[in-house]
Design an enzyme around this catalytic site. Sequence first.
Site, short mmCIF file in Angstrom:
data_model
loop_
_atom_site.label_atom_id
_atom_site.label_comp_id
_atom_site.label_asym_id
_atom_site.label_seq_id
_atom_site.Cartn_x
_atom_site.Cartn_y
_atom_site.Cartn_z
N ASP A 32 0.85 -1.23 -0.03
CA ASP A 32 -0.06 -0.04 -0.02
C ASP A 32 1.03 1.27 -0.19
OD1 ASP A 32 -2.15 1.51 0.14
OD2 ASP A 32 -3.21 0.51 1.54
N TYR A 153 -14.25 5.48 -14.38
CA TYR A 153 -14.24 4.66 -13.20
C TYR A 153 -14.82 3.32 -13.68
CZ TYR A 153 -15.25 2.50 -8.78
OH TYR A 153 -15.43 1.79 -7.59
N LYS A 157 -13.31 -0.74 -14.12
CA LYS A 157 -13.69 -1.80 -13.36
C LYS A 157 -14.27 -2.78 -14.32
CE LYS A 157 -12.63 -0.32 -9.18
NZ LYS A 157 -11.70 -1.22 -8.39
#
Length: 257
Positions: A32, A153, A157
Site C-alpha cells: 500500500d 471509473y 472496473k
Amino acid sequence: MGIYVITGGTTGIGAQVRRMLVEEGHEVFNLDFKGGDYLADLSEPEGRKGAIKAVFEKYPDGIDGLICNAGVGPVFPATAIFSLNFFASTQIAEGLRPLLKKKGGCCVVTSSNSITNHTVREDWVDMLTNVNDEERVLEIAKEIPDNLRPHAYSSSKHALARWVRRVSPSWATDGLRINAVAPGNTTTPMTKGMTEAQMDAALLIPIPTRYGRKEFLDAEEIANGIVFLASKKASGINGTILFIDGGIDALLRSERF
C-alpha cells in the site's frame, strides 16, 4: 495456515479483509501507499515492479492467495483511475502468478457493481483490455474531461472484470483460480466524506437489503465475500464476478445473469 498478499489493505474494504485473514491465522503482506508492509505507489510501473520484487524476496516458496484491492474512485483524474484500477491489478496479478502457482493459490480482484451501468464506455474498455498499452492509454486519458471521471471509473472496473473472465481458463490450467467481487456503495473512508446531496444521489435507487434506511453496505460485508472466494471453500469457483451490492444489480437487471 496460508500466506496472503493484499494491495490496498490499510483502510476500507482492504483493511477488513486483512483483519479477517489474520484472525483466521493467516499471514498477510500488505502492499500500500501508506501503512503497508511494503510501501509502494502502485499507480506507477516502477512501484509495481518494486512491490512484486519484494514479495518474491519475502516468499520465494510461494503464496496461497492474492487480493488485488487497491483502487481509486471517480473523484480522481482518468489517468490515476486507469493506472491504479486496471493496470496495477492486472500487472500485480500476472507478476505474482508464478508464486501462486507454486502453492496452487488463488486471486481475488475488487471490481464494482458500476460495471453494468450506463456510464461504461465500451471503447475505453476495449482500449484497456485489447490494446493494453499503458503508455498509450494514459496519453488518451489525459484528454478525458473531469465530468467524465465516473465513466472512466466504471469503464476501468468493467475492463478489470472482463480481464478476470478472459484469463480464468488459462489460470485454471495452472491449477489457479481467479475471481472478482463487484461491491455496491460501501461505507469506507472514501465515502464517509460525502455530502448530504451526494449521499441522496448515491441512494437514488435504494439498496434492497437496506430498504428504508439511508445507509451504505458495510465494508465487512464486502470483505466476507472476498475472504470466501480466497478460501478453499470456494475451490469450485473460477472466473466469477460476485456482486455484493445488496441486490442492486439483480433489481436493475433481473433478466440477466
